[in-house]
Design a protein around this motif. Structure first.
Motif, PDB file in Angstrom:
ATOM      1  N   PHE A  17       0.852  -1.182   0.000  1.00 39.63           N
ATOM      2  CA  PHE A  17       0.000   0.000   0.000  1.00 39.63           C
ATOM      3  C   PHE A  17       0.895   1.241   0.000  1.00 39.63           C
ATOM      4  O   PHE A  17       1.648   1.452   0.946  1.00 39.63           O
ATOM      5  N   GLU A  18       0.829   2.004  -1.070  1.00 42.15           N
ATOM      6  CA  GLU A  18       1.640   3.220  -1.130  1.00 42.15           C
ATOM      7  C   GLU A  18       0.684   4.410  -1.058  1.00 42.15           C
ATOM      8  O   GLU A  18      -0.235   4.519  -1.874  1.00 42.15           O
ATOM      9  N   GLU A  19       0.891   5.252  -0.083  1.00 45.65           N
ATOM     10  CA  GLU A  19      -0.055   6.367   0.067  1.00 45.65           C
ATOM     11  C   GLU A  19       0.215   7.414  -1.012  1.00 45.65           C
ATOM     12  O   GLU A  19       1.347   7.867  -1.207  1.00 45.65           O
ATOM     13  N   ILE A  20      -0.824   7.776  -1.769  1.00 42.35           N
ATOM     14  CA  ILE A  20      -0.645   8.757  -2.846  1.00 42.35           C
ATOM     15  C   ILE A  20      -1.635   9.910  -2.674  1.00 42.35           C
ATOM     16  O   ILE A  20      -1.929  10.630  -3.624  1.00 42.35           O
ATOM     17  N   THR A  21      -2.115  10.093  -1.444  1.00 39.55           N
ATOM     18  CA  THR A  21      -3.092  11.168  -1.191  1.00 39.55           C
ATOM     19  C   THR A  21      -2.548  12.512  -1.675  1.00 39.55           C
ATOM     20  O   THR A  21      -3.227  13.271  -2.361  1.00 39.55           O
ATOM     21  N   HIS A  22      -1.263  12.788  -1.316  1.00 40.29           N
ATOM     22  CA  HIS A  22      -0.668  14.085  -1.676  1.00 40.29           C
ATOM     23  C   HIS A  22      -0.556  14.230  -3.199  1.00 40.29           C
ATOM     24  O   HIS A  22      -0.775  15.308  -3.739  1.00 40.29           O
ATOM     25  N   LEU A  23      -0.242  13.109  -3.878  1.00 38.82           N
ATOM     26  CA  LEU A  23      -0.117  13.182  -5.339  1.00 38.82           C
ATOM     27  C   LEU A  23      -1.482  13.445  -5.965  1.00 38.82           C
ATOM     28  O   LEU A  23      -1.620  14.227  -6.912  1.00 38.82           O
ATOM     29  N   LYS A  24      -2.482  12.801  -5.410  1.00 42.70           N
ATOM     30  CA  LYS A  24      -3.842  12.995  -5.914  1.00 42.70           C
ATOM     31  C   LYS A  24      -4.253  14.458  -5.754  1.00 42.70           C
ATOM     32  O   LYS A  24      -4.869  15.059  -6.631  1.00 42.70           O
ATOM     33  N   MET A  25      -3.850  15.018  -4.600  1.00 45.72           N
ATOM     34  CA  MET A  25      -4.232  16.398  -4.328  1.00 45.72           C
ATOM     35  C   MET A  25      -3.535  17.331  -5.325  1.00 45.72           C
ATOM     36  O   MET A  25      -4.149  18.222  -5.906  1.00 45.72           O
ATOM     37  N   LEU A  26      -2.232  17.063  -5.535  1.00 47.57           N
ATOM     38  CA  LEU A  26      -1.479  17.879  -6.492  1.00 47.57           C
ATOM     39  C   LEU A  26      -2.107  17.795  -7.884  1.00 47.57           C
ATOM     40  O   LEU A  26      -2.253  18.798  -8.586  1.00 47.57           O
ATOM     41  N   ASP A  27      -2.481  16.564  -8.248  1.00 44.80           N
ATOM     42  CA  ASP A  27      -3.054  16.336  -9.557  1.00 44.80           C
ATOM     43  C   ASP A  27      -4.348  17.132  -9.699  1.00 44.80           C
ATOM     44  O   ASP A  27      -4.596  17.760 -10.730  1.00 44.80           O
ATOM     45  N   ARG A  28      -5.123  17.127  -8.619  1.00 46.77           N
ATOM     46  CA  ARG A  28      -6.392  17.858  -8.677  1.00 46.77           C
ATOM     47  C   ARG A  28      -6.135  19.357  -8.801  1.00 46.77           C
ATOM     48  O   ARG A  28      -6.750  20.065  -9.588  1.00 46.77           O
ATOM     49  N   LEU A  29      -5.147  19.818  -7.989  1.00 47.34           N
ATOM     50  CA  LEU A  29      -4.811  21.254  -8.033  1.00 47.34           C
ATOM     51  C   LEU A  29      -4.388  21.647  -9.441  1.00 47.34           C
ATOM     52  O   LEU A  29      -4.809  22.668  -9.992  1.00 47.34           O
ATOM     53  N   LYS A  30      -3.553  20.776 -10.038  1.00 47.71           N
ATOM     54  CA  LYS A  30      -3.047  21.062 -11.377  1.00 47.71           C
ATOM     55  C   LYS A  30      -4.207  21.104 -12.379  1.00 47.71           C
ATOM     56  O   LYS A  30      -4.314  22.033 -13.197  1.00 47.71           O
ATOM     57  N   SER A  31      -5.101  20.126 -12.264  1.00 46.74           N
ATOM     58  CA  SER A  31      -6.227  20.091 -13.193  1.00 46.74           C
ATOM     59  C   SER A  31      -7.105  21.321 -13.017  1.00 46.74           C
ATOM     60  O   SER A  31      -7.531  21.945 -14.002  1.00 46.74           O
ATOM     61  N   ASP A  32      -7.345  21.681 -11.734  1.00 47.93           N
ATOM     62  CA  ASP A  32      -8.179  22.867 -11.473  1.00 47.93           C
ATOM     63  C   ASP A  32      -7.533  24.092 -12.091  1.00 47.93           C
ATOM     64  O   ASP A  32      -8.168  24.927 -12.725  1.00 47.93           O
TER      65      ASP A  32
END
Ligand code: ADP
Length: 633
Positions: A394-409
């Motif tokens: 299990f690799e936590e990618i919460t921060h990456l997901k957040m960055l990705d969302r920020l970038k998309s926004d």
């Protein structure tokens, strides 16, 4: 003996001498008599009811080999006596008989038999004792063997080996010396009947010592002498046995016993036992070494697993937990409870994991996203491990997901905000020619501005599309005939294909089922794939498009004979803005087309993959599920 005067005489003589006499007059009667009594002497006549006395005697001897049997003959008959001796009979009687002679011969034979009996008993006792001793030795060795194999306490095993050496050889003292390779000295690893201080500080140079000689030659040494000799600078001995401890070709030490006080020599059997014990000691040392290195490896692995940030759960083939690291415990809030052996679903009691487990098992090695209720996102992977089971990470990618969302926004906002000024630019450029005449150069500049503005607009449109598809806004899906979409796109592209001199092979299966999807997005999908095929295939190339259905799925294949995509680029080709390393510099494009295609495929629960080799061409395959009426409900 048949009834005769001789029998009467013999009987009388023997009774008078104090013997009890029993008579038998055929072989069967002899057998019966022997069952009832244990005679000290047996007399048999040469012929007994026409049976041979020698034969009868021979039979009896088979059962009672120490019984003295005397043959009675009518006369002195050398031939007969020879035969009797060969049959194992002890003596002879023949007339003339005197009572004294009879008794003397009988007594003499009885005595001899008794002496023989004593000797046999003594011998039996002696060999029984020696056998018992061997059995005891064997038992001691077997017991020690078990300890050697089952115990990891090297000190106590080696001490037991030395103790056994001393006890089984009856020596006064024993020691196990190991070689210190750095100093070329032997030190005492275990000892018996040595003063502790002496044993601890004991050091013996390999050079010029008998133990050292064993180390050098790898051969055992034993001796016994009348005067004690000084075998080491430390003490004098009468007798000793030294055997080498060998690991493969190497001699790593010596097992020794010696006598300092008494002169009793050691036997060959003692030496044999010592060499067995030396093997035990070597096994104990090897076990200790193997255990130490496994233990070190285990500790390394343990601290790696404890310290890595990723959660790791090792499972057996029945999905029971074999091992769970702290990161995995933390991710699932499991505390410190021992979970070994528990079924993983029960131990984790997590709905999300229960849902995802079957699918990660079906697709091992693939990454799966797992979202917790509190918003944490983990990349989960299931890797089967032969003979153990599997490991789930299990690799936590919460921060990456957040960055990705920020970038998309961010991209979405910028694209949105750029659209109005761009529309204005396009509008005014369009108007330029209408408000007054433009010279040729001005017209060319206007064309450039228009082209650039067009490129920016399509980039922005792509970005906005991608944003929308990724955000899952296109939830509306209708029954769509994929063939119509494909033909529409091909019609639009036809001109370009002709201009590039490319040929197109189209094959569409009859009666193709419809799809459930968003027609605009499906058009975009087909459009992007076909435009790429035309764009990245040089003039004169061949384009092949196949559309067919199989197993409840619609399959679209777009095949070209163009540039191909290098293997190293293939894994990234569906990422945003990614362009293959062999893309010509002047090829227009943004690297967003395939990212859009992938998002659309995902959005339609489909799959896409490619096969490509540089210089030969590419094949893109899209698989989409067919329309099912009840899905709209
Ligand atoms: P682009 O706007 O660059 O065409 P895409 O996302 O559509 O972006 O494609 C990404 C990259 O994939 C392209 O730049 C090209 O390198 C490669 N590519 C896509 N389709 C093909 C094809 N049919 N043949 C060779 N290369 C291709």
């Amino acid at each position: 003996m048949d009834d005769s005067p001789a029998l009467g005489l013999l009987e009388r003589a023997l009774r008078a001498a104090g013997y009890t006499v029993s008579k038998a007059q055929d072989a069967e009667a002899v057998d019966r008599l022997l069952l009832e009594s244990a005679p000290v002497v047996m007399l048999v006549s040469q012929n007994l009811k026409s049976q041979s006395g020698i034969e009868i005697g021979k039979k009896v001897l088979e059962r009672f080999p120490t019984l003295p049997i005397l043959l009675y003959a009518d006369k002195d008959d050398v031939k007969l006596f020879k035969e009797a001796i060969r049959a194992g009979l002890a003596d002879f009687l023949y007339p003339p008989l005197r009572i004294d002679d009879i008794v003397a011969i009988i007594k003499h034979n009885q005595k001899r038999a008794e002496q023989m009996g004593d000797w046999v008993r003594r011998e039996v006792r002696r060999s029984t004792a020696s056998l018992e001793k061997r059995v005891d030795e064997m038992e001691a060795l077997i017991k020690l063997g078990r300890t050697v194999n089952s115990s990891l306490d090297t000190d106590s095993v080696l001490t037991s080996v030395v103790t056994a050496a001393v006890e089984l050889t009856g020596a006064e003292e024993g020691q196990l010396l190991l070689l210190d390779e750095e100093t070329s000295e032997l030190y005492m690893r275990a000892g018996r009947n040595f003063e502790e201080n002496f044993a601890r500080t004991f050091r013996l140079p390999v050079k010029d010592s008998i133990a050292g000689q064993v180390i050098h030659t790898g051969q055992p040494i034993s001796f016994c002498q009348d005067s004690p000799s000084k075998i080491k600078t430390a003490y004098l001995v009468y007798a000793l046995i030294y055997v080498p401890l060998r690991i493969g070709e190497r001699v790593v030490g010596v097992l020794g016993v010696d006598n300092r006080q008494n002169k009793r020599p050691f036997t060959q059997q003692n030496e044999l036992i010592m060499s067995v014990l030396a093997d035990y000691a070597v096994i104990a040392l090897e076990n200790a070494k193997a255990f130490e290195s496994t233990e070190q490896e285990r500790q390394k692995l343990d601290s790696t697993l404890t310290n890595i940030q990723d959660g790791v759960i090792l499972l057996d083939p029945e999905q029971n937990i074999l091992l769970i690291n702290p990161a995995a415990r933390k991710a699932f809030g499991l505390g410190f409870k021992d979970l070994t052996g528990e079924p993983v679903l029960q131990a984790l009691s997590n709905n999300e994991f229960a849902v995802i487990l079957p699918s990660i098992i079906d697709n091992p090695l693939k990454q799966h996203e797992m979202m917790f209720e509190d918003g944490r996102v983990f990349n989960t992977q299931y890797v089967p491990i032969p003979e153990i089971g599997a490991v789930v990470t299990f690799e936590e990618i919460t921060h990456l997901k957040m960055l990705d969302r920020l970038k998309s926004d961010f991209i979405h906002t910028i694209s949105h905000d750029l659209r109005s000024p761009l529309t204005a630019i396009m509008g005014y450029v369009e108007l330029l020619g209408r408000v007054g005449p433009l010279n040729e150069q001005q017209q060319q500049f206007v064309k450039h501005v228009q082209n650039s503005a067009q490129n920016i607009t399509s980039l922005i449109n792509d970005l906005l599309d991608l944003g929308r598809i990724e955000a899952g806004f296109d939830t509306r899906k209708d029954e769509v005939a994929f063939e119509t979409i494909l033909r529409y796109t091909l019609d639009n592209l036809n001109q370009q294909i002709i201009e590039k001199g490319q040929s197109l092979n189209l094959s569409v299966q009859d009666g193709l089922p419809s799809l459930r999807g968003n027609p605009i997005r499906l058009r975009q999908l087909v459009d992007n794939l076909l435009v790429n095929a035309v764009k990245y295939t040089p003039a004169g190339g061949i384009l092949t498009v196949n559309l067919f259905s199989e197993d409840g799925q619609i399959i679209l294949e777009v095949i070209d004979t163009g540039l191909g995509i290098p293997a190293t680029d293939q894994p990234h080709i569906f990422e945003k803005f990614y362009r293959a390393s062999n893309t010509p510099k002047n090829a227009p494009g943004t690297g967003l087309g395939l990212a859009i295609v992938k998002s659309i495929v995902d959005n339609h629960d489909g799959r896409i993959w490619l096969e490509s080799s540089v210089g030969k061409g590419s094949k893109f395959v899209v698989v989409l599920p067919v329309y099912k009426a009840d899905e709209d409900a």
